[in-house]
Design a protein around this motif. Sequence first.
Motif, PDB file in Angstrom:
ATOM      1  N   MET A 107     -16.802  39.240 -33.930  1.00 15.27           N
ATOM      2  CA  MET A 107     -17.974  39.843 -33.127  1.00 15.27           C
ATOM      3  C   MET A 107     -18.654  41.038 -33.796  1.00 15.27           C
ATOM      4  O   MET A 107     -17.946  41.464 -34.996  1.00 15.27           O
ATOM      5  N   ASN A 108     -19.913  41.416 -33.511  1.00 20.09           N
ATOM      6  CA  ASN A 108     -20.264  42.854 -33.832  1.00 20.09           C
ATOM      7  C   ASN A 108     -19.453  43.876 -33.110  1.00 20.09           C
ATOM      8  O   ASN A 108     -19.581  43.730 -31.870  1.00 20.09           O
ATOM      9  N   PRO A 109     -19.054  44.765 -33.692  1.00 14.47           N
ATOM     10  CA  PRO A 109     -17.935  45.844 -33.282  1.00 14.47           C
ATOM     11  C   PRO A 109     -18.515  46.606 -31.961  1.00 14.47           C
ATOM     12  O   PRO A 109     -17.957  47.129 -31.252  1.00 14.47           O
ATOM     13  N   LYS A 110     -19.918  46.820 -32.146  1.00 10.95           N
ATOM     14  CA  LYS A 110     -20.644  47.549 -31.034  1.00 10.95           C
ATOM     15  C   LYS A 110     -21.358  46.725 -29.919  1.00 10.95           C
ATOM     16  O   LYS A 110     -21.403  47.071 -28.644  1.00 10.95           O
ATOM     17  N   ARG A 111     -21.899  45.628 -30.309  1.00  9.60           N
ATOM     18  CA  ARG A 111     -22.689  44.760 -29.148  1.00  9.60           C
ATOM     19  C   ARG A 111     -21.774  44.018 -28.560  1.00  9.60           C
ATOM     20  O   ARG A 111     -22.148  43.474 -27.388  1.00  9.60           O
ATOM     21  N   LYS A 112     -20.643  43.326 -28.883  1.00  9.61           N
ATOM     22  CA  LYS A 112     -19.701  42.524 -28.240  1.00  9.61           C
ATOM     23  C   LYS A 112     -20.446  41.401 -27.967  1.00  9.61           C
ATOM     24  O   LYS A 112     -20.117  40.649 -26.911  1.00  9.61           O
ATOM     25  N   ASN A 113     -21.375  40.694 -28.631  1.00 11.91           N
ATOM     26  CA  ASN A 113     -21.838  39.596 -28.392  1.00 11.91           C
ATOM     27  C   ASN A 113     -21.629  38.368 -29.452  1.00 11.91           C
ATOM     28  O   ASN A 113     -21.053  38.938 -30.571  1.00 11.91           O
ATOM     29  N   VAL A 114     -21.776  37.164 -29.022  1.00  9.41           N
ATOM     30  CA  VAL A 114     -21.158  36.114 -30.132  1.00  9.41           C
ATOM     31  C   VAL A 114     -22.499  35.006 -30.018  1.00  9.41           C
ATOM     32  O   VAL A 114     -23.087  34.865 -28.994  1.00  9.41           O
ATOM     33  N   GLY A 115     -22.579  34.105 -31.155  1.00  9.62           N
ATOM     34  CA  GLY A 115     -23.132  32.872 -31.134  1.00  9.62           C
ATOM     35  C   GLY A 115     -22.395  31.846 -30.913  1.00  9.62           C
ATOM     36  O   GLY A 115     -21.437  31.585 -31.769  1.00  9.62           O
ATOM     37  N   ILE A 116     -22.696  31.038 -29.927  1.00  9.75           N
ATOM     38  CA  ILE A 116     -21.604  29.690 -29.686  1.00  9.75           C
ATOM     39  C   ILE A 116     -22.681  28.331 -29.541  1.00  9.75           C
ATOM     40  O   ILE A 116     -23.873  28.376 -29.195  1.00  9.75           O
ATOM     41  N   ARG A 117     -22.105  27.517 -30.229  1.00  6.41           N
ATOM     42  CA  ARG A 117     -22.910  26.306 -30.287  1.00  6.41           C
ATOM     43  C   ARG A 117     -21.907  25.235 -29.771  1.00  6.41           C
ATOM     44  O   ARG A 117     -20.722  25.205 -29.913  1.00  6.41           O
ATOM     45  N   VAL A 118     -22.433  24.051 -29.097  1.00  9.66           N
ATOM     46  CA  VAL A 118     -21.793  22.690 -28.834  1.00  9.66           C
ATOM     47  C   VAL A 118     -22.713  21.687 -29.339  1.00  9.66           C
ATOM     48  O   VAL A 118     -23.696  21.203 -29.062  1.00  9.66           O
ATOM     49  N   LEU A 149     -20.523  36.365 -36.048  1.00  9.22           N
ATOM     50  CA  LEU A 149     -20.286  34.870 -36.622  1.00  9.22           C
ATOM     51  C   LEU A 149     -20.497  33.791 -35.606  1.00  9.22           C
ATOM     52  O   LEU A 149     -19.941  34.074 -34.273  1.00  9.22           O
ATOM     53  N   THR A 150     -20.956  32.899 -35.661  1.00 11.20           N
ATOM     54  CA  THR A 150     -21.283  31.807 -34.662  1.00 11.20           C
ATOM     55  C   THR A 150     -20.200  30.887 -34.795  1.00 11.20           C
ATOM     56  O   THR A 150     -19.554  30.740 -35.769  1.00 11.20           O
ATOM     57  N   PHE A 151     -19.876  30.155 -33.679  1.00  9.48           N
ATOM     58  CA  PHE A 151     -18.591  29.601 -33.790  1.00  9.48           C
ATOM     59  C   PHE A 151     -18.915  28.216 -32.591  1.00  9.48           C
ATOM     60  O   PHE A 151     -19.863  28.301 -31.694  1.00  9.48           O
ATOM     61  N   LEU A 152     -18.275  27.168 -32.918  1.00 10.27           N
ATOM     62  CA  LEU A 152     -18.344  25.756 -32.119  1.00 10.27           C
ATOM     63  C   LEU A 152     -17.418  25.869 -31.053  1.00 10.27           C
ATOM     64  O   LEU A 152     -16.219  26.024 -31.464  1.00 10.27           O
ATOM     65  N   CYS A 153     -18.019  25.336 -29.835  1.00 10.45           N
ATOM     66  CA  CYS A 153     -17.052  25.020 -28.723  1.00 10.45           C
ATOM     67  C   CYS A 153     -17.354  23.408 -28.323  1.00 10.45           C
ATOM     68  O   CYS A 153     -18.326  22.794 -28.715  1.00 10.45           O
ATOM     69  N   SER A 154     -16.448  22.916 -27.724  1.00 11.46           N
ATOM     70  CA  SER A 154     -16.378  21.400 -27.481  1.00 11.46           C
ATOM     71  C   SER A 154     -17.431  21.066 -26.261  1.00 11.46           C
ATOM     72  O   SER A 154     -17.954  19.944 -26.194  1.00 11.46           O
ATOM     73  N   SER A 155     -17.603  22.091 -25.529  1.00 13.48           N
ATOM     74  CA  SER A 155     -18.220  21.911 -24.048  1.00 13.48           C
ATOM     75  C   SER A 155     -18.763  22.813 -23.296  1.00 13.48           C
ATOM     76  O   SER A 155     -18.475  24.106 -23.908  1.00 13.48           O
ATOM     77  N   LEU A 156     -19.595  22.738 -22.508  1.00 14.57           N
ATOM     78  CA  LEU A 156     -20.009  23.933 -21.722  1.00 14.57           C
ATOM     79  C   LEU A 156     -18.946  24.776 -20.989  1.00 14.57           C
ATOM     80  O   LEU A 156     -19.009  25.896 -20.751  1.00 14.57           O
ATOM     81  N   SER A 157     -18.234  23.911 -20.507  1.00 17.67           N
ATOM     82  CA  SER A 157     -16.922  24.599 -19.836  1.00 17.67           C
ATOM     83  C   SER A 157     -16.090  25.129 -20.809  1.00 17.67           C
ATOM     84  O   SER A 157     -15.439  26.289 -20.391  1.00 17.67           O
ATOM     85  N   ASN A 158     -15.961  24.784 -21.962  1.00 15.34           N
ATOM     86  CA  ASN A 158     -15.170  25.485 -22.813  1.00 15.34           C
ATOM     87  C   ASN A 158     -15.893  26.719 -23.375  1.00 15.34           C
ATOM     88  O   ASN A 158     -15.228  27.892 -23.558  1.00 15.34           O
TER      89      ASN A 158
END
Length: 220
Positions: A112-123, A65-74
């Motif tokens: 996350m994908n339980p095998k790949r451990k990657n996430v999609g992130i947006r600001v 799942l993609t999730f939103l963060c507030s900033s690059l530092s976040n």
Amino acid sequence: MAQHYQVHPETPQQREVDRVCNDLRRGKIALYPTDTVPAIGCDMTSPQAVKRVRQIKRLSNDKPLTFLCSSLSNISDYAVVSDEAYRVMRQLIPGPYTFVLPATKLVPRVVMNPKRKNVGIRVPDNAICQSLLQTLRNPIVSTSAHIPEETPAPKWDEMEKVDLSSARLWDQFDGIVDLVIDDKQVEFSTDVSTVVDLTTYDPILLRKGTHWEMVADLLF
């Protein structure tokens, strides 16, 4: 019936933002505007709410799942950011871009994908989203406001579409989500985010969404 909140698209009323965030902390699911297509989501730290989002979108547990963060530092709290990834992101954030990155231990497994451990992130470059993120102080799950037919879950590089009419979108999700954040737009954008894989040294353009040319200029 969902609780509707009318929030100004450019200067969100803090009182309304506080009320929405209080509901999100209690595990509620929201339909909300972004700088691309409208999204449904929840407080990422609420496992039961994340599971409900998966059920609503009919997403299998191995679909990240993609999730939103507030900033690059976040972002750096929830993803491993290499020097090359930082170079790319700092020129594109905030904006309509999803970055695929290796997750840190702060990301719940249910996201996350339980095998790949990657996430999609947006600001996102959206005042309402930013107000919510800064008030909630947790990432917000973000998946397009579209309920697919009985087909396999889409991948990051596949397009998702929503109805243009805000009224029809409200009707579709009223009774499905708990909250509707209404910014009084008559029609919504159908432009999806551009997706960039930053898990390897050489970034990869996975999906050509809105403003994808800016990514191409950075990568090629």
